[in-house]
Scaffold this motif. Structure first.
Motif, PDB file in Angstrom:
ATOM      1  N   UNK A 215       0.866  -1.171   0.000  1.00 46.34           N
ATOM      2  CA  UNK A 215       0.000   0.000   0.000  1.00 46.34           C
ATOM      3  C   UNK A 215       0.903   1.221   0.000  1.00 46.34           C
ATOM      4  N   UNK A 216       0.397   2.322  -0.523  1.00 42.14           N
ATOM      5  CA  UNK A 216       1.238   3.504  -0.698  1.00 42.14           C
ATOM      6  C   UNK A 216       0.543   4.722  -0.099  1.00 42.14           C
ATOM      7  N   UNK A 217       1.205   5.382   0.825  1.00 43.33           N
ATOM      8  CA  UNK A 217       0.598   6.586   1.404  1.00 43.33           C
ATOM      9  C   UNK A 217       1.657   7.665   1.505  1.00 43.33           C
ATOM     10  N   UNK A 228       5.787   3.126   1.449  1.00 40.33           N
ATOM     11  CA  UNK A 228       5.160   1.898   0.957  1.00 40.33           C
ATOM     12  C   UNK A 228       5.307   0.853   2.046  1.00 40.33           C
ATOM     13  N   UNK A 229       4.220   0.206   2.333  1.00 39.22           N
ATOM     14  CA  UNK A 229       4.228  -0.771   3.417  1.00 39.22           C
ATOM     15  C   UNK A 229       3.307  -1.918   3.013  1.00 39.22           C
ATOM     16  N   UNK A 531      -1.411  -4.420   9.566  1.00 44.00           N
ATOM     17  CA  UNK A 531      -0.128  -3.849   9.160  1.00 44.00           C
ATOM     18  C   UNK A 531       0.928  -4.934   9.317  1.00 44.00           C
ATOM     19  N   UNK A 532       1.305  -5.513   8.189  1.00 44.10           N
ATOM     20  CA  UNK A 532       2.171  -6.697   8.227  1.00 44.10           C
ATOM     21  C   UNK A 532       3.563  -6.363   8.776  1.00 44.10           C
ATOM     22  N   UNK A 533       4.136  -5.250   8.334  1.00 45.57           N
ATOM     23  CA  UNK A 533       5.478  -4.881   8.806  1.00 45.57           C
ATOM     24  C   UNK A 533       5.487  -4.681  10.317  1.00 45.57           C
ATOM     25  N   UNK A 551      14.285  -3.701   1.793  1.00 41.89           N
ATOM     26  CA  UNK A 551      14.847  -2.466   1.256  1.00 41.89           C
ATOM     27  C   UNK A 551      13.984  -1.279   1.677  1.00 41.89           C
ATOM     28  N   UNK A 552      14.157  -0.815   2.899  1.00 40.95           N
ATOM     29  CA  UNK A 552      13.295   0.265   3.390  1.00 40.95           C
ATOM     30  C   UNK A 552      13.772   1.640   2.938  1.00 40.95           C
ATOM     31  N   UNK A 553      12.898   2.616   3.142  1.00 40.69           N
ATOM     32  CA  UNK A 553      13.262   4.007   2.889  1.00 40.69           C
ATOM     33  C   UNK A 553      13.657   4.651   4.225  1.00 40.69           C
ATOM     34  N   UNK A 554      14.381   5.754   4.128  1.00 39.61           N
ATOM     35  CA  UNK A 554      14.752   6.437   5.380  1.00 39.61           C
ATOM     36  C   UNK A 554      13.632   7.392   5.819  1.00 39.61           C
ATOM     37  N   UNK A 555      13.911   8.164   6.862  1.00 33.99           N
ATOM     38  CA  UNK A 555      12.855   9.007   7.437  1.00 33.99           C
ATOM     39  C   UNK A 555      12.371  10.115   6.521  1.00 33.99           C
TER      40      UNK A 555
END
Ligand code: ASP
Length: 583
Positions: A215-217, A228-229, A531-533, A551-555
């Motif tokens: 999902x994208x918010x 994206x989570x 929320x799976x993560x 591969x996460x994004x930073x803050x």
């Protein structure tokens, strides 16, 4: 054949066997004429012993950290055994080795307590992912994924993919948009969730749907969010709230059993949203400990203490066993509530001393008798400390909820190995958005009001009272999932859109497809998304969901490895009929 075994596999029972291993060089240690190498792969570490006969080759071809090597040799019992690793009883007496690929010196050490900072590890995430600790997290994530699928599969749920290039779905955040080359000046939105699609699937008769889905918010990323989570997204037909809660309570129990070996024999507690707010000051109560909020309006006011007398809310908590807090400690707590994030002007305390006497920071206004009323209301015992905040209703409640969590933390009452799930139910249908000056859907506009409250939707002054068939599942003070029973009739859905200030034209333009579908035999339905993560991070005992994302994004929402987002070139812009403005 590159390898006969993995680096995590060999034990004493293999002693004497010829084997071939391949992996990465973790460390090289030279002892006189002998070289020891720790060889690592996804499965573990095996010690290699390279004897004198290989020294000439080693001189020519020195092994460095993260080199990829293949070795042939014999499994041998070790003289100095290493009890800390599963392969610690054996080593490989190497007869030949070859370097499959060299490696630059890695920018940080690839071990659990690495010397690499966050940013550096993210830039070289492919190296970070070699670390055991990160691997364990991804392993747990995969196991949770599998447990969820097994459970849902056993209950007849069918996984159906839904599109990523869609039209805006309102879930309360901003959309990410994608320009369409073939339709100049038009944009897709990335789904904030598959909400409308899963409802359409119910109309189509796929009565049990799920999807483990991105999902994208486009939200501000404070508080451990990712743009994206992943959700475990589910929907069911011919169900009422009770069916949904029971089914997903069972799923949660199944995951706990499979992943943690924890058995929940009792049903999860259920708490109304009203009670959660009243006793915990927020809608995701951490019920690992009590310390409930006590409304001290009646006992607190009328003693000539202006701060209490003028306050919308006077609220206290009883902190067990802390009456001996020193002046320094209470001053420090006062500073804590005055921090901008908490935003209070001060803190009042009442000490219920071990000898039964009461002593407060407002003795000037409160005599023994008045303090006793407060102590009684808080049900304090000798040895306890009552902390009181007063001020504007919402802020004070929120501050007290934070203070309660802080005290719980300080007193070690929030053990991350203790799991206390619960359902919060009966959420309000609407909430007032101050900035926009209007009522918005608290969950989303497809959530059904309680049938007995539908008539209140005609009267704006009653909006705050309308409750929804909406629920959250909360674990240790964190929402891990939420959902609702949906509206499935066109006229009620139209009424809802209009209650949210949408004109008929707007509603048709945005949601014509759903309203239309409701006219072709839509069944009653409802669902939930986890929320799976976040669920994984709680099961893994970690604070941050990033640890459980490959591969996460930073803050700031950046992928520092890819260096994205990034500019695109003029050709691409032209094709998309886009021109940029300077910011
Ligand atoms: N789509 C909702 C969400 O993302 C979940 C649901 O109502 O099923 O929060």
């Amino acid at each position: 054949m590159y390898r006969s075994h993995t680096c995590g596999e060999l034990r004493m029972e293999h002693a004497g066997q010829p084997v071939t291993l391949a992996g990465w060089v973790q460390t090289v240690r030279k002892f006189g004429s002998i070289t020891f190498v720790d060889l690592r792969d996804r499965y573990g570490i095996t010690q290699l012993l390279l004897g004198e006969s290989l020294n000439a080759q080693l001189d020519q071809q020195p092994l460095g950290r993260e080199f990829v090597v293949q070795v042939k040799g014999t499994v041998t019992e070790r003289t100095a055994k290493n009890k800390n690793i599963p392969t610690g009883d054996i080593e490989i007496t190497v007869s030949e080795f070859s370097v499959l690929n060299g490696s630059k010196t890695p920018p940080f050490t690839i071990q659990d307590d690495t010397d690499g900072g966050d940013e550096l590890r993210m830039k070289y995430r492919y190296l970070d992912l070699r670390r055991n600790i990160v691997k364990q997290n991804l392993d747990l994530r995969y196991k949770v994924n599998r447990a969820v699928r097994n459970y849902l599969d056993s209950r007849n749920f069918m996984e159906i993919e839904t599109p990523y290039l869609i039209k805006s779905t309102p879930e309360g955040a901003r959309d990410f948009v994608v320009p369409s080359r073939m339709n100049p000046n038009q944009f897709y939105a990335l789904p904030q969730s598959p909400q409308t699609f899963k409802q359409l699937l119910m109309v189509s008769g796929y009565d049990r749907y799920y999807q483990i889905v991105k999902c994208f918010r486009d939200e501000d990323l404070r508080a451990d969010r990712q743009p994206e989570f992943t959700q475990i997204d589910c929907e069911m037909s011919f169900v009422d709230q009770e069916d949904v809660l029971n089914n997903f309570e069972d799923m949660t129990k199944h995951v706990f059993r499979e992943i943690k070996g924890i058995e929940f024999n009792e049903p999860f507690p259920r708490m109304t949203w009203d009670d959660a707010m009243k006793y915990y000051g927020n809608d995701k109560p951490d019920i690992r400990f009590e310390m409930k909020l006590v409304d001290l309006g009646e006992t607190g006011r009328g003693n000539g203490f202006k701060v209490f007398d003028d306050a919308e809310l006077v609220v206290g908590i009883n902190v067990t066993g802390c009456s001996e807090y020193t002046r320094k400690q209470t001053d420090e707590l006062t500073d804590w509530v005055k921090r901008p994030q908490i935003g209070m002007n001060g803190l009042v305390y009442v000490k219920h001393n071990a000898d039964g006497s009461l002593k407060s920071s407002v003795d000037k206004f409160f005599n023994e008798q008045a303090l006793k009323l407060i102590a009684d209301q808080c049900q304090s015992q000798p040895g306890d400390l009552i902390l009181i905040l007063a001020g504007k209703e919402e802020r004070t409640r929120k501050a007290m909820s934070e203070l309660r969590l802080e005290m719980g933390e300080r007193l070690g009452l929030r053990d991350k190995n203790v799991y206390k799930p619960l359902w919060v139910i009966d959420f309000p249908l609407f909430e007032y958005a101050e900035e926009e000056n209007r009522w918005v859907a608290r969950h989303h506009p497809f959530t059904a009001p309680k049938p007995e409250h539908i008539h209140l939707m005609d009267d704006l002054s009653q909006y705050a009272k309308i409750k929804a068939n909406a629920y959250d599942i909360v674990l240790n003070g964190t929402e891990i999932g939420g959902g609702s029973i949906r509206i499935f009739q066109r006229d009620l859905q139209e009424k809802m859109f209009s209650a949210l200030g949408m004109t008929k034209e707007e509603a048709d333009h945005k949601f014509g497809f759903l309203l239309g579908a409701f006219e072709y035999g839509a069944p009653p339905h409802g669902g939930i998304a986890f929320g799976f993560d976040r669920f994984c991070s709680l099961l893994g005992g970690s604070e941050t969901i990033r640890d459980f994302i490959a591969f996460p994004k930073n803050n700031s929402g950046r992928d520092v490895m890819l260096d994205a987002p990034a500019a695109i070139d003029q050709v691409q812009l032209d094709e998309l009929a886009l021109s940029l403005v300077k910011k």
